[in-house]
Write a protein that holds these residues in place. Structure first.
Motif, PDB file in Angstrom:
ATOM      1  N   LEU A 196       0.939  -2.418  11.752  1.00  0.00           N
ATOM      2  CA  LEU A 196       0.660  -3.438  10.737  1.00  0.00           C
ATOM      3  C   LEU A 196       1.536  -3.298   9.498  1.00  0.00           C
ATOM      4  O   LEU A 196       1.828  -4.300   8.845  1.00  0.00           O
ATOM      5  CB  LEU A 196      -0.811  -3.368  10.304  1.00  0.00           C
ATOM      6  N   ALA A 197       1.894  -2.083   9.125  1.00  0.00           N
ATOM      7  CA  ALA A 197       2.636  -1.893   7.884  1.00  0.00           C
ATOM      8  C   ALA A 197       3.376  -0.559   7.916  1.00  0.00           C
ATOM      9  O   ALA A 197       2.918   0.403   8.533  1.00  0.00           O
ATOM     10  CB  ALA A 197       1.689  -1.913   6.685  1.00  0.00           C
ATOM     11  N   ARG A 198       4.517  -0.522   7.232  1.00  0.00           N
ATOM     12  CA  ARG A 198       5.262   0.735   7.072  1.00  0.00           C
ATOM     13  C   ARG A 198       4.836   1.467   5.804  1.00  0.00           C
ATOM     14  O   ARG A 198       5.008   2.676   5.689  1.00  0.00           O
ATOM     15  CB  ARG A 198       6.758   0.437   7.029  1.00  0.00           C
ATOM     16  N   HIS A 199       4.308   0.710   4.838  1.00  0.00           N
ATOM     17  CA  HIS A 199       3.857   1.275   3.570  1.00  0.00           C
ATOM     18  C   HIS A 199       2.523   0.630   3.217  1.00  0.00           C
ATOM     19  O   HIS A 199       2.306  -0.544   3.492  1.00  0.00           O
ATOM     20  CB  HIS A 199       4.859   0.993   2.437  1.00  0.00           C
ATOM     21  N   ILE A 200       1.646   1.402   2.579  1.00  0.00           N
ATOM     22  CA  ILE A 200       0.355   0.843   2.176  1.00  0.00           C
ATOM     23  C   ILE A 200      -0.165   1.617   0.965  1.00  0.00           C
ATOM     24  O   ILE A 200       0.153   2.812   0.793  1.00  0.00           O
ATOM     25  CB  ILE A 200      -0.660   0.880   3.342  1.00  0.00           C
ATOM     26  N   ASP A 201      -0.940   0.940   0.131  1.00  0.00           N
ATOM     27  CA  ASP A 201      -1.500   1.588  -1.059  1.00  0.00           C
ATOM     28  C   ASP A 201      -2.813   2.282  -0.732  1.00  0.00           C
ATOM     29  O   ASP A 201      -3.637   1.754   0.019  1.00  0.00           O
ATOM     30  CB  ASP A 201      -1.756   0.557  -2.159  1.00  0.00           C
ATOM     31  N   PHE A 202      -2.982   3.466  -1.320  1.00  0.00           N
ATOM     32  CA  PHE A 202      -4.262   4.171  -1.271  1.00  0.00           C
ATOM     33  C   PHE A 202      -4.525   4.720  -2.660  1.00  0.00           C
ATOM     34  O   PHE A 202      -3.656   5.375  -3.257  1.00  0.00           O
ATOM     35  CB  PHE A 202      -4.239   5.303  -0.247  1.00  0.00           C
ATOM     36  N   GLN A 203      -5.686   4.403  -3.209  1.00  0.00           N
ATOM     37  CA  GLN A 203      -6.066   4.786  -4.567  1.00  0.00           C
ATOM     38  C   GLN A 203      -5.002   4.347  -5.576  1.00  0.00           C
ATOM     39  O   GLN A 203      -4.687   5.056  -6.531  1.00  0.00           O
ATOM     40  CB  GLN A 203      -6.309   6.292  -4.652  1.00  0.00           C
ATOM     41  N   GLY A 204      -4.452   3.158  -5.334  1.00  0.00           N
ATOM     42  CA  GLY A 204      -3.503   2.582  -6.270  1.00  0.00           C
ATOM     43  C   GLY A 204      -2.092   3.111  -6.192  1.00  0.00           C
ATOM     44  O   GLY A 204      -1.236   2.724  -6.998  1.00  0.00           O
ATOM     45  N   ARG A 205      -1.795   3.948  -5.206  1.00  0.00           N
ATOM     46  CA  ARG A 205      -0.451   4.519  -5.089  1.00  0.00           C
ATOM     47  C   ARG A 205       0.109   4.225  -3.709  1.00  0.00           C
ATOM     48  O   ARG A 205      -0.598   4.346  -2.699  1.00  0.00           O
ATOM     49  CB  ARG A 205      -0.479   6.032  -5.338  1.00  0.00           C
ATOM     50  N   PRO A 206       1.395   3.842  -3.639  1.00  0.00           N
ATOM     51  CA  PRO A 206       1.997   3.517  -2.339  1.00  0.00           C
ATOM     52  C   PRO A 206       2.220   4.768  -1.497  1.00  0.00           C
ATOM     53  O   PRO A 206       2.591   5.830  -2.015  1.00  0.00           O
ATOM     54  CB  PRO A 206       3.322   2.853  -2.722  1.00  0.00           C
ATOM     55  N   HIS A 207       1.974   4.618  -0.215  1.00  0.00           N
ATOM     56  CA  HIS A 207       2.188   5.698   0.754  1.00  0.00           C
ATOM     57  C   HIS A 207       3.006   5.155   1.926  1.00  0.00           C
ATOM     58  O   HIS A 207       2.804   4.022   2.357  1.00  0.00           O
ATOM     59  CB  HIS A 207       0.851   6.196   1.330  1.00  0.00           C
ATOM     60  N   ASN A 208       3.904   5.979   2.441  1.00  0.00           N
ATOM     61  CA  ASN A 208       4.454   5.677   3.753  1.00  0.00           C
ATOM     62  C   ASN A 208       3.351   5.868   4.788  1.00  0.00           C
ATOM     63  O   ASN A 208       2.450   6.688   4.610  1.00  0.00           O
ATOM     64  CB  ASN A 208       5.622   6.599   4.087  1.00  0.00           C
TER      65      ASN A 208
END
Length: 354
Positions: free
Chosen positions: A188-200
């Motif tokens: 679905l995605a290469r990058h996604i936010d968790f707790q307001g911070r982007p993650h690979n």
């Protein structure tokens, strides 16, 4: 006492599930979905058909209408081999007639399957679209299943798809290979936010879309039929644990509300991808703003969100095309929504689509 009418059984033989509906005189009597990992062999289909015989002891007096997508399973040498072998297996079942949906060619007999395999292969969407178009006139069929999404324009009471084969529909955007159960989240995605911070995103089969919609309470447990990615439990703690792995974390690193927000972020990614293709299909078909979305599949709850975001009406396929029989069990209408292609071929055969 006269024997109970056997009616028509509609079958949708997929690579991961078999869906079936029983229709008698245009009324929906029963609907069911069985898990069937066809990539493991045709004995999986045999097991499902044994369950069907137990459920419907009168099926030897029924007509059978069959559509399929399971020919794509990598168990088969190629699609032609898959169509032929699935058809031969279905022909072993008791019944008074067996017809295979071949799209524009209507229904064909077993003897014609080998010659018509290209028309039969992955034509289940066309049966659903045919009935949806007859009812809605114009609009867009949005069938979001466990694995794939079909986006089929409807115009002048007929399906108006640009593509016919899976390959053509992947090019046109009318087939999106994402669903609400079996799709790996890393697709679905290469990058996604968790707790307001982007993650690979970790490109591992740590979690699937079922984890997202299970945690959000949107996926009916009856449609969550395949094992989790880690073959673990499907409760909330185990679901959070799988989601956490997608960004290299443990579930204990955040509170439950954070994981709900994380699940919503994955849902947004999937809605964006399906929505991008939906808008592309709508534009290509020049559908007017008032034309509805016709929702089908176990992910119909996403179709409602897609319709609302675009200010379009949302209709539900099963309630539009079938009358519920008085003897139908509770929940049958909801299951028929999930089993839309099976319901469609049963109704088309009863109505004489040849």
């Amino acid at each position: 006492m006269r024997p109970e009418a056997a009616g028509t059984l509609g079958w949708d033989i997929g690579g991961a599930h078999v869906k079936a509906c029983r229709v008698v005189n245009g009324e929906l009597v029963d609907a069911v979905q069985w898990p069937c990992p066809l990539w493991e062999g045709l004995d999986r289909l045999d097991g499902v058909l044994a369950q069907a015989r137990a459920r419907w002891p009168h099926m030897q007096r029924a007509r059978h209408a069959v559509t399929m997508t399971g020919e794509m399973a990598d168990f088969f040498a190629d699609r032609a081999d898959g169509v032929r072998r699935i058809a031969e297996r279905m022909a072993l079942q008791p019944g008074i007639g067996l017809d295979f949906w071949a799209g524009e060619h209507g229904f064909v007999a077993l003897a014609d399957v080998a010659a018509q395999w290209e028309a039969i292969a992955s034509a289940n969407w066309l049966a659903t679209a045919e009935l949806a178009a007859r009812r809605a006139g114009r609009g867009l069929l949005v069938d979001i299943g466990s694995t794939t999404t079909d986006l089929i324009p409807l115009r002048d009471g007929r399906p108006a798809a640009l593509g016919r084969s899976d390959a053509q529909r992947l090019m046109s955007g009318e087939l999106v290979y994402q669903g609400v159960v079996r799709t790996p989240l890393c697709a679905l995605a290469r990058h996604i936010d968790f707790q307001g911070r982007p993650h690979n995103v970790m490109n591992e089969l740590f979690a699937t879309t079922a984890d997202v919609y299970r945690l959000l309470g949107e996926l009916d447990a009856a449609h969550d039929q395949h094992p989790a990615a880690d073959h673990g439990a499907k409760d909330a703690p185990a679901t959070r644990r799988r989601l956490a792995r997608m960004v290299g974390r443990d579930a204990a690193e955040a509170v439950d509300a954070d994981w709900l927000d994380f699940a919503r972020a994955w849902r947004a990614e999937q809605l964006n991808e399906i929505g991008r293709n939906l808008d592309r299909v709508i534009a290509a078909a020049a559908l007017p703003r008032g034309a509805p979305l016709v929702a089908a599949g176990c992910g119909a709850f996403l179709a409602e969100k897609l319709a609302a975001a675009r200010g379009r009406p949302c209709l539900f396929f099963a309630s539009q095309v079938a009358r519920l029989a008085p003897q139908a069990l509770p929940g049958v209408a909801r299951l028929a929504q999930v089993c839309a292609p099976a319901l469609a071929v049963a109704l088309l055969l009863e109505r004489g689509a040849r």
